[in-house]
Structure formats: structure tokens, C-alpha cells
Design a protein around this motif. Sequence first.
Motif, PDB file in Angstrom:
ATOM      1  N   UNK A  85       1.347   1.128  20.989  1.00  0.00           N
ATOM      2  CA  UNK A  85       1.265  -0.088  21.789  1.00  0.00           C
ATOM      3  C   UNK A  85       0.300  -1.129  21.279  1.00  0.00           C
ATOM      4  N   UNK A  86      -0.300  -0.910  20.108  1.00  0.00           N
ATOM      5  CA  UNK A  86      -1.233  -1.865  19.522  1.00  0.00           C
ATOM      6  C   UNK A  86      -0.627  -2.415  18.239  1.00  0.00           C
ATOM      7  N   UNK A  87      -0.563  -3.741  18.119  1.00  0.00           N
ATOM      8  CA  UNK A  87       0.067  -4.350  16.959  1.00  0.00           C
ATOM      9  C   UNK A  87      -0.669  -3.971  15.682  1.00  0.00           C
ATOM     10  N   UNK A  88       0.069  -3.533  14.688  1.00  0.00           N
ATOM     11  CA  UNK A  88      -0.465  -3.147  13.394  1.00  0.00           C
ATOM     12  C   UNK A  88      -0.126  -4.215  12.370  1.00  0.00           C
ATOM     13  N   UNK A  89      -1.157  -4.718  11.694  1.00  0.00           N
ATOM     14  CA  UNK A  89      -0.961  -5.680  10.614  1.00  0.00           C
ATOM     15  C   UNK A  89      -0.995  -4.929   9.287  1.00  0.00           C
ATOM     16  N   UNK A  90       0.094  -5.002   8.547  1.00  0.00           N
ATOM     17  CA  UNK A  90       0.166  -4.384   7.227  1.00  0.00           C
ATOM     18  C   UNK A  90       0.438  -5.491   6.216  1.00  0.00           C
ATOM     19  N   UNK A  91      -0.463  -5.659   5.277  1.00  0.00           N
ATOM     20  CA  UNK A  91      -0.330  -6.717   4.278  1.00  0.00           C
ATOM     21  C   UNK A  91       0.175  -6.104   2.975  1.00  0.00           C
ATOM     22  N   UNK A  92       1.361  -6.511   2.563  1.00  0.00           N
ATOM     23  CA  UNK A  92       1.949  -6.055   1.305  1.00  0.00           C
ATOM     24  C   UNK A  92       1.425  -6.969   0.197  1.00  0.00           C
ATOM     25  N   UNK A  93       0.660  -6.416  -0.725  1.00  0.00           N
ATOM     26  CA  UNK A  93      -0.024  -7.222  -1.737  1.00  0.00           C
ATOM     27  C   UNK A  93       0.608  -7.058  -3.112  1.00  0.00           C
ATOM     28  N   UNK A  94       0.025  -7.775  -4.082  1.00  0.00           N
ATOM     29  CA  UNK A  94       0.445  -7.730  -5.488  1.00  0.00           C
ATOM     30  C   UNK A  94       1.914  -8.118  -5.664  1.00  0.00           C
ATOM     31  N   UNK A  95       2.356  -9.123  -4.878  1.00  0.00           N
ATOM     32  CA  UNK A  95       3.719  -9.627  -4.984  1.00  0.00           C
ATOM     33  C   UNK A  95       3.767 -10.809  -5.943  1.00  0.00           C
ATOM     34  N   UNK A  96       4.957 -11.126  -6.418  1.00  0.00           N
ATOM     35  CA  UNK A  96       5.139 -12.272  -7.303  1.00  0.00           C
ATOM     36  C   UNK A  96       5.238 -13.563  -6.491  1.00  0.00           C
ATOM     37  N   UNK A  97       4.732 -14.639  -7.068  1.00  0.00           N
ATOM     38  CA  UNK A  97       4.772 -15.929  -6.391  1.00  0.00           C
ATOM     39  C   UNK A  97       6.203 -16.456  -6.302  1.00  0.00           C
ATOM     40  N   UNK A  98       6.485 -17.193  -5.206  1.00  0.00           N
ATOM     41  CA  UNK A  98       7.773 -17.871  -5.021  1.00  0.00           C
ATOM     42  C   UNK A  98       8.952 -16.900  -5.217  1.00  0.00           C
ATOM     43  N   UNK A  99       8.839 -15.709  -4.589  1.00  0.00           N
ATOM     44  CA  UNK A  99       9.837 -14.657  -4.752  1.00  0.00           C
ATOM     45  C   UNK A  99      10.262 -14.139  -3.389  1.00  0.00           C
ATOM     46  N   UNK A 100      11.560 -13.898  -3.223  1.00  0.00           N
ATOM     47  CA  UNK A 100      12.093 -13.396  -1.964  1.00  0.00           C
ATOM     48  C   UNK A 100      12.028 -11.869  -1.936  1.00  0.00           C
ATOM     49  N   UNK A 101      11.586 -11.310  -0.788  1.00  0.00           N
ATOM     50  CA  UNK A 101      11.471  -9.862  -0.624  1.00  0.00           C
ATOM     51  C   UNK A 101      12.196  -9.417   0.644  1.00  0.00           C
ATOM     52  N   UNK A 102      12.903  -8.292   0.540  1.00  0.00           N
ATOM     53  CA  UNK A 102      13.577  -7.679   1.677  1.00  0.00           C
ATOM     54  C   UNK A 102      12.843  -6.401   2.053  1.00  0.00           C
ATOM     55  N   UNK A 103      12.535  -6.236   3.333  1.00  0.00           N
ATOM     56  CA  UNK A 103      11.797  -5.087   3.827  1.00  0.00           C
ATOM     57  C   UNK A 103      12.646  -4.299   4.816  1.00  0.00           C
ATOM     58  N   UNK A 104      12.700  -2.989   4.636  1.00  0.00           N
ATOM     59  CA  UNK A 104      13.346  -2.080   5.578  1.00  0.00           C
ATOM     60  C   UNK A 104      12.240  -1.260   6.226  1.00  0.00           C
TER      61      UNK A 104
END
Length: 565
Positions: A333-352
Amino acid sequence: MKKITHLFYIFLFIINFQQLYAQVDVVYNDLVWSDEFDANGAINATNWHHQTQIPAGGNWYNGEVQHYTNQLANSFVDAGFLNIVAKKESYTNQGVTKQYTSARLNSKFAFLYGRIDVRAKVPVSQGTWPAIWTLGKNINEDGGFFDAIYGTTNWPACGEIDIMEYGITPSQPVNYIQSALHTPSSFGNTTNVGGINANNLGTDFHIYSMNWSPNEISFLLDGVVFYTYNPAVKNVSNWPYNAEQYFLLNIAMGGVAGTIPSNFTQATMEIDYVRVYQNTTVDTQAPTNFTASVGNITSSSIELLLNADDNSGTAKYDITYNGITVSSTSASGIQKSIIITNLLANTNYNFSIAASDLAGNNYVSNPILLNATTLGNLNCSGTDTEAQQGAFSIGYTYDFETISTDVKITFEMLDTDKVGVVAFLWKQSPFGETQMTNVSGNKFTHTLTNQLIGTTITYAVKFAFAGGLSVTKYFNYVVGDNCTLDNHIVTNSLDFKFINPVNDFLEISLKNEIDKIEIHNMTGNLVLKTSLDTNRVDVRNLSKGIYILTVYSENRRIVKKMIIN
């Protein structure tokens, strides 16, 4: 126990439970093993094993100079406390004579996941190294309690968790205690280290705790978390913590703990109790009310905001993208913030993203699918504090500059509490380490030659110094990009111009029609947007600082850093 009533213990447990619930990813409730040290005399042989066998070569590790013994003088229970005593005395055993004795106790209990609490008062005498720690039950170490049957794995592949160590951090204040993890990816002078000052360390009792879940290991002092180890992608190199560990109590002498004074006679670590908690109730209910959304976006990271309810009190999230799976847990019941790092700039990502609980019960409508695009490359230069290993007390600056086909990379550590600093450039894939050239002070540089314009490179910097390491996050940089801050008119092929820094109004000169203007802060939040064909934007409501200006014109986008005075 003799010190406080059982009613008061219940009260303390409730308070600690509430505090833990807000800090750790999994709260363990059920006491499964303990030693309260209520019977005076020798230690309880049902619970403890004296490890006395000297390693090959006749000495213990790290230059230590003690014999560990099973003498009553080195380990005994008195008035409800276990006493581990390091003494100055000549002692011969296994054909070797040493001038100091101590005790090293192995628990005969091993566990997988849970919380261990140890209430103890530790010595602060020069040259002593008191420790509360764990080792993998499978460690191949002659003389250890589990070795004969389970000892198949060498250190550090077995994993080591140092819950509390004192005496091996001479650069830190007198009351500083350390927690550390040793894995195949980082061991010995490991970078997986956290520490905190414990008030009146040598005179007061403190509760030293380790909370271990399938996803992270947290260390607490008196119920407050001060360090959490949580590799985003876990493997055998950085996470050998998926098998049982047993715990050890000991005082080592000398070696990395420093010179033992000539007037030393003895030092004692007093232990009130050792308690292990797990969750033993069978859980059959799946999580409910699972939600997932996208939060802040930068050029190299995407924040995912996740929330689910579960009767166990803990929800587990598995995030899959680009063939990578990241797992994390959070209080129900508590919102979890998960930051996905080391991504490429100006790039589209799909998350499941799938939600479950620690018992393996899955949310009925798994998975939730999300899509997000990183911002344009913004990592030419700036200041940051984020560390992937160790920590920064102030932070660091970074600068990437393309010169012809070379990229000059410059980092400066801003911390003033580090001495003997050297720097190494880390390439992310394939991993490589190159020593950087000192410019001045704690500023270092290295130039990469013959780079391909338009490609993305990913680098971090390891700063090594007396007593430890701090490693910056990885930065993505597009070779040939020139997004450094300029205190003059900025132009490009579209005859785009604006005066930087900006005061009350942003005034843009552009020969093409402007479709829209967006301004993001440095955390990726959109703070101003206009869809009018205008070259004059009121920014008086924005705070002073650095922003990202994006101008859209005829299916083209211009991204620049901007200062508001």
C-alpha cells in the motif's frame, strides 16, 4: 531476561515494528532463534561452536595476531551477558605460540532471509577489531562448524555480510561503526560499505541489525537504517545471498586494526542477546490493487511508480525491459519509486511489470505494460551526487567534450573529507578501467581517441582514496554533442539563438515557425509549456537554476541547457 519486563519488550517490539515497516522492504515478525545468555558459565554448546583451528600458514587473516581459544576466560556468560574477551597472554596451540588470545564463535543455526538483532557493547581499544557478521553456510573453511558437511565454496563466493565492525576505519571518528558486504565482484577492501556514528560506543549498549530479503540487505543501528545494498541486476558475482548464512561473534587483534599499545591487557565485547526473525505463516493470498505509472524522466533514467496491496505486508515487483529483469520489494500500500538508470538518451523503452508477494502469489492481471522515452542527451557537463558504489559527501562535476573525433572526459571530486584521491575511468560495456590523469586537486581527465560521431558511449569514474572508494553513476554521452552551458548566444544550423543566462523573459530567435516550447527541470519534470507561435516566454515564476529548454519547429527538436538568473 533480567533487564526489563516482557510487557515492555512487547511495547518496544511494536515501536520497532512500526519504524522498520517504513524503512525496510520486508518486515520479519516471527522470532525463530535466539540466545538470551541467561545461564552463567560456559556458552550454550547447543547454540555455539568455538572456531579455533588456525588457517594454513599458522596465522589468521588480515595480519591478525591472536589465537582463538575455547578457554572460559575468553568467552563466558555472566549476569545475563555473553562476554568475548581479548587478552594479552602468551598461548601455544597447534604448535604455534602467540601473545594474544580471543574467541571466535560460530552459530550452529543458519538461515535464509530474515532479520538479526544483536544488542551489544563493543570495545574501542586501539588494536582491537570487534565484529558481528555472517558467512555462507557453504564456505570451505577448515575448523568452521558447517565446513565438514557443507563446505564446498571458497570465500568470497560464499558471501560475507559484516553487520558491525569497529577499529578498522582509522580515518573515521572514534564512534564510527561499519557494515560491509564481500562478494566475488567486490571483496577485501570492498566498495560495498556503509557506516554511521554510534553515540558513546564504548560505554553504551546498541542494537546492531541486519534485514535481509531476496532483493536487498539493510543495516540498522538502534532501529534506524543507515545503509542498504541492492544491486539492480543480481547475479552470482554481486549477489551470493540466496543461500543460508550463519553468524559469527569475535574480537580480532592487530593487523588492519592497527598497532596494539604496549600497555594493552584485555578488551571485552558484551552481548545482551542475539535474535533472528523470519515470517513463518503460510501465505496464499495474491496482491490486489496493483497500479503502475511513469514518473520523472531524464536523458539516462526513467522512474516507475508502483503500488500494490498484499495481506503479508510486502509486495514484490519484477520489471522487464530489453532482456533485463529488475526486482524490488516494498511495503504493502505504499508507492514504490524505482528508477531505471543507465539508459540511452532520446530512446523509447517498453516495460513489462508484474506484481507478486514473497510467497509467489501473483497479481491476477499481470503484467502492466508501460512505455516511455528518455530525454535528449543532457550529460555533457554538470554536477551530481549519485553513487553506484560507496557515497559522496558533497558530489562531483563531470564534463564530456568532443574534439574532432576524440572525447575529453573530465571529472572532479568535490568532497573535502577524502585524502589521497586517484581516479579511474570505468567503461560500462565491455567493462574496462583506465587510470585518469590528475589536472589539479581532485580533478582528473582522460581523452578517448578515434570515436565515431553520433554513437553513444557510457562511462563512470571510480575515485579511490585512503579508506575507501566512491564510484559515480554511469553517464551516457553522444559523441559530437555540444550541450555544455554557454554564457553567450547559442546557435545551430536552424539559426536558433537565445541569450543565456535568462532573466525574466526567454527570448528566442529562430527563422522557422515555433510549434511549441517546453522547459523541464533537472529531474525531468515539465515545469512550463507553451503551444503558441511565440518567441518570448515569461519565466518569472520559475526558480533560479538550471533547466532543459526544448523548442519544436517543423518536425525538428532543439534541446539546450538554460540558466535562469
